[in-house]
Design a protein around this motif. Structure first.
Motif, PDB file in Angstrom:
ATOM      1  N   SER A 170       0.608  -1.314   0.148  1.00  0.00           N
ATOM      2  CA  SER A 170      -0.112  -0.174   0.063  1.00  0.00           C
ATOM      3  C   SER A 170       0.863   1.268  -0.227  1.00  0.00           C
ATOM      4  CB  SER A 170      -0.745   0.103   1.287  1.00  0.00           C
ATOM      5  OG  SER A 170      -1.044   1.334   1.667  1.00  0.00           O
ATOM      6  N   ASN A 171       0.520   2.136  -0.648  1.00  0.00           N
ATOM      7  CA  ASN A 171       0.551   3.824  -0.658  1.00  0.00           C
ATOM      8  C   ASN A 171      -0.361   4.410   0.286  1.00  0.00           C
ATOM      9  OD1 ASN A 171       1.365   6.392  -0.882  1.00  0.00           O
ATOM     10  ND2 ASN A 171       1.094   6.389  -3.023  1.00  0.00           N
ATOM     11  N   PRO A 172      -0.025   4.793   1.601  1.00  0.00           N
ATOM     12  CA  PRO A 172       0.940   5.288   2.006  1.00  0.00           C
ATOM     13  C   PRO A 172       1.703   4.170   3.141  1.00  0.00           C
ATOM     14  CG  PRO A 172      -0.796   6.156   3.223  1.00  0.00           C
ATOM     15  CD  PRO A 172      -1.275   5.403   2.170  1.00  0.00           C
ATOM     16  N   THR A 173       0.856   2.963   3.368  1.00  0.00           N
ATOM     17  CA  THR A 173       1.275   2.386   4.766  1.00  0.00           C
ATOM     18  C   THR A 173       2.288   1.547   4.626  1.00  0.00           C
ATOM     19  OG1 THR A 173      -0.268   0.803   4.400  1.00  0.00           O
ATOM     20  CG2 THR A 173      -0.884   2.515   5.655  1.00  0.00           C
ATOM     21  N   GLY A 174       2.627   1.108   3.149  1.00  0.00           N
ATOM     22  CA  GLY A 174       3.558  -0.132   2.961  1.00  0.00           C
ATOM     23  C   GLY A 174       3.200  -1.533   3.472  1.00  0.00           C
ATOM     24  N   CYS A 309       7.791   9.613  18.060  1.00  0.00           N
ATOM     25  CA  CYS A 309       7.225   8.939  16.619  1.00  0.00           C
ATOM     26  C   CYS A 309       7.128   7.447  16.677  1.00  0.00           C
ATOM     27  CB  CYS A 309       7.994   9.523  15.380  1.00  0.00           C
ATOM     28  SG  CYS A 309       9.635   8.782  15.214  1.00  0.00           S
ATOM     29  N   SER A 310       6.019   6.834  16.060  1.00  0.00           N
ATOM     30  CA  SER A 310       5.677   5.547  16.037  1.00  0.00           C
ATOM     31  C   SER A 310       5.644   4.985  14.997  1.00  0.00           C
ATOM     32  CB  SER A 310       4.681   5.010  17.248  1.00  0.00           C
ATOM     33  OG  SER A 310       3.690   4.929  16.551  1.00  0.00           O
ATOM     34  N   LEU A 321       4.650   5.418   7.119  1.00  0.00           N
ATOM     35  CA  LEU A 321       3.714   6.187   7.759  1.00  0.00           C
ATOM     36  C   LEU A 321       4.041   6.430   9.163  1.00  0.00           C
ATOM     37  CD1 LEU A 321       1.188   7.640   6.525  1.00  0.00           C
ATOM     38  CD2 LEU A 321      -0.283   5.954   7.378  1.00  0.00           C
ATOM     39  N   ILE A 322       4.526   7.687   9.559  1.00  0.00           N
ATOM     40  CA  ILE A 322       4.639   7.728  10.977  1.00  0.00           C
ATOM     41  C   ILE A 322       3.861   8.502  11.717  1.00  0.00           C
ATOM     42  CG2 ILE A 322       6.692   8.660  12.424  1.00  0.00           C
ATOM     43  CD1 ILE A 322       8.365   8.501   9.712  1.00  0.00           C
ATOM     44  N   ASP A 323       3.504   8.096  12.994  1.00  0.00           N
ATOM     45  CA  ASP A 323       2.601   8.647  13.799  1.00  0.00           C
ATOM     46  C   ASP A 323       3.385   9.567  14.545  1.00  0.00           C
ATOM     47  OD1 ASP A 323       0.774   9.111  15.709  1.00  0.00           O
ATOM     48  OD2 ASP A 323       0.058   7.142  16.247  1.00  0.00           O
ATOM     49  N   ILE A 324       2.901  11.228  14.461  1.00  0.00           N
ATOM     50  CA  ILE A 324       3.811  11.962  14.898  1.00  0.00           C
ATOM     51  C   ILE A 324       2.924  12.712  16.138  1.00  0.00           C
ATOM     52  CG2 ILE A 324       5.318  12.543  13.068  1.00  0.00           C
ATOM     53  CD1 ILE A 324       2.977  14.791  12.405  1.00  0.00           C
ATOM     54  N   PRO A 359      -4.833  11.793   9.335  1.00  0.00           N
ATOM     55  CA  PRO A 359      -4.562  13.046  10.165  1.00  0.00           C
ATOM     56  C   PRO A 359      -3.628  12.384  11.375  1.00  0.00           C
ATOM     57  CG  PRO A 359      -6.896  12.362  10.480  1.00  0.00           C
ATOM     58  CD  PRO A 359      -6.315  11.415   9.534  1.00  0.00           C
ATOM     59  N   GLY A 360      -2.486  13.151  11.688  1.00  0.00           N
ATOM     60  CA  GLY A 360      -1.860  12.656  12.853  1.00  0.00           C
ATOM     61  C   GLY A 360      -0.485  12.022  12.564  1.00  0.00           C
ATOM     62  N   TYR A 361      -0.406  11.780  11.436  1.00  0.00           N
ATOM     63  CA  TYR A 361       0.779  10.996  10.715  1.00  0.00           C
ATOM     64  C   TYR A 361       1.354  12.021   9.410  1.00  0.00           C
ATOM     65  CZ  TYR A 361      -1.209   6.646  12.500  1.00  0.00           C
ATOM     66  OH  TYR A 361      -1.677   5.734  13.250  1.00  0.00           O
ATOM     67  N   ILE A 362       2.671  11.367   9.149  1.00  0.00           N
ATOM     68  CA  ILE A 362       3.159  12.020   8.283  1.00  0.00           C
ATOM     69  C   ILE A 362       3.536  10.744   7.116  1.00  0.00           C
ATOM     70  CG2 ILE A 362       4.113  14.188   8.819  1.00  0.00           C
ATOM     71  CD1 ILE A 362       6.828  12.381   9.016  1.00  0.00           C
ATOM     72  N   ARG A 363       3.835  10.971   5.857  1.00  0.00           N
ATOM     73  CA  ARG A 363       4.480   9.882   4.997  1.00  0.00           C
ATOM     74  C   ARG A 363       6.012  10.336   4.602  1.00  0.00           C
ATOM     75  NH1 ARG A 363       3.006   8.777  -1.131  1.00  0.00           N
ATOM     76  NH2 ARG A 363       4.427  10.276  -1.359  1.00  0.00           N
ATOM     77  N   LEU A 364       6.847   9.423   4.932  1.00  0.00           N
ATOM     78  CA  LEU A 364       8.007   9.897   4.662  1.00  0.00           C
ATOM     79  C   LEU A 364       8.589   8.761   3.810  1.00  0.00           C
ATOM     80  CD1 LEU A 364      11.181  10.519   7.047  1.00  0.00           C
ATOM     81  CD2 LEU A 364      11.222   8.574   5.480  1.00  0.00           C
ATOM     82  N   SER A 365       8.920   9.135   2.605  1.00  0.00           N
ATOM     83  CA  SER A 365       9.335   8.448   1.197  1.00  0.00           C
ATOM     84  C   SER A 365      10.874   7.954   1.277  1.00  0.00           C
ATOM     85  CB  SER A 365       9.287   8.962   0.074  1.00  0.00           C
ATOM     86  OG  SER A 365      10.041   8.768  -0.983  1.00  0.00           O
ATOM     87  N   PHE A 366      11.311   6.972   1.242  1.00  0.00           N
ATOM     88  CA  PHE A 366      12.635   6.517   1.077  1.00  0.00           C
ATOM     89  C   PHE A 366      13.310   6.345  -0.200  1.00  0.00           C
ATOM     90  CE2 PHE A 366      11.980   1.588   1.298  1.00  0.00           C
ATOM     91  CZ  PHE A 366      11.099   1.822   2.220  1.00  0.00           C
TER      92      PHE A 366
END
Ligand code: PLP
Length: 388
Positions: A170-174, A309-310, A321-324, A359-366
């Protein structure tokens, strides 16, 4: 006056952010872009070479709407070898990227008063495309580790449910759907006679699980499934605009008809390149996957140390997808504000979770070099610590 339908359309948040980043870069601000949805590698040279030859040989005119036969045969073979899906060139459509094919599949399958099940967090494009078809997206919210189960879908099925949208990895969770759950989803779809649209664009980017195609399980589910794939992510060919779909003949014929009145066909040169991508050396694709795997491990190690962050390790694709939420303050209390501050203060671009119904998350792409990721994570950690 712009039509009501289009007025309601939200522009792609990732493409909008990308434009903002390019703007800042043009002003000389060195942004580390961890918002990207495309591999940062060049298209493998043997693929580009095939396109150069196509131009030199004058293969630069319209092609059959659904794609040239040689490419469709290569796709047929790919589906058989890699996905265990037996299909036929008459049941394959090549289009202008998988995004266009997803849209055309949705337009062909659903209409006003129909409901489409859409597990969230999800890529915003699906919801907007469903709205363009005048059907209603019905969200199926998932909790970390975001692994979809058949029972999550079953709870949301009504008499109006016409289509289930799957995206694994999945995009964004992987996250990836396990084989057992995928089989249960197939049984559910067959039992309730609901179509499945399976977006498998990240299938070659799996790190700890094997990818399965739902259409491969049995004839009944194959008759209800449109499988979408493309060259963008596997072969670093985002700009070539080429993707493909397979499914029941009636649907593929309808999609070809729609395509004949919208895009005519995808670029002839990209089609020639696509043949070589599928039939030529797969080493560059495998090397890219290994590089992504190393970057994934790096991010996991460096960001897991931070309590604010989790993150769940992604099984596939190239996103975290990081919970911030633990690093929110009274002033910075949404992912959008958080990402904007990160961009302004630390010059790091990430996509706020709002873009993915998270909401509450950010997506960080590697999909960025290890060097960028080292510097990027260092600055993210500094930014988070400044909030403690
Ligand atoms: N599907 C998903 C889940 C994606 O993330 C993307 C691109 O970001 C696409 C489809 C579109 O890919 P293409 O370049 O083939 O249109």
């Amino acid at each position: 006056m712009i039509s009501n339908l289009i007025k309601k359309l939200l522009p792609s948040p990732t493409l909008t952010l990308d434009a903002q980043v390019k703007d800042l870069q043009a002003k000389g601000i060195p942004i580390i872009n961890l918002a990207l949805g495309e591999p940062d590698f060049p298209t493998p040279s043997h693929i580009s070479q095939a396109a150069i030859i196509a131009i030199q040989e004058g293969f630069t005119h319209y092609t059959p709407t659904s794609g040239i036969l040689e490419l469709k045969k290569a796709i047929q073979n790919k589906f058989l070898k890699e996905n265990d899906i037996y299909t036929d060139p008459s049941c394959i459509v090549v289009g202008v990227g998988s995004k266009q094919l997803l849209f055309h599949a949705i337009m062909c399958l659903v209409q006003k008063n129909d409901e489409v099940l859409l597990p969230t967090p999800t890529w915003s494009t699906y919801a907007e495309q469903i709205k363009l078809s005048q059907a209603t997206p019905v969200f199926v919210p998932l909790k970390p580790p975001f692994m979809l189960k058949a029972s999550d879908l079953e709870k949301k099925i009504t008499k109006k449910t016409k289509l289930i949208l799957l995206n694994s990895p999945s995009n964004p969770t992987g996250a990836m759907i396990t084989r057992t759950e995928l089989m249960k989803i197939a049984d559910l779809a067959v039992r309730k006679n609901i179509y499945v649209l399976s977006d498998e664009i990240y299938e070659h980017l799996c790190f700890d699980k094997k990818h399965y195609s739902i259409a491969s399980f049995n004839k009944k589910i194959q008759e209800l499934t449109v499988t979408i794939n493309g060259f963008s992510k596997s072969y670093a060919m985002t700009g070539w605009r080429i993707g493909y779909a397979t499914g029941p003949k009636e649907i593929m014929t309808a999609m070809t008809g729609l395509q004949s009145q919208t895009t005519s066909n995808t670029c002839s040169i990209s089609q020639k390149a696509g043949i070589i991508a599928l039939t030529g050396s797969q080493k560059p694709r495998k090397d890219m996957r290994m590089a992504f795997a190393r970057r994934r491990t790096y991010i996991l190690k460096s960001l897991s140390k931070i309590d604010t962050c989790s993150l769940t390790p992604p099984s596939g694709a190239f996103y975290f997808l990081i919970d911030i939420r633990k690093s929110f303050t009274t002033r910075i209390d949404t992912s959008e504000k958080w990402a904007q501050q990160l961009l302004e203060k630390e010059h790091i671009a990430v996509v706020p979770g709002e873009a993915f119904f998270a909401p509450g998350y950010i997506r960080l792409s590697f999909a960025s070099s290890l060097e960028n990721l080292r510097e990027g994570t260092k600055r993210i950690i500094r930014f988070m610590k400044s909030h403690e």
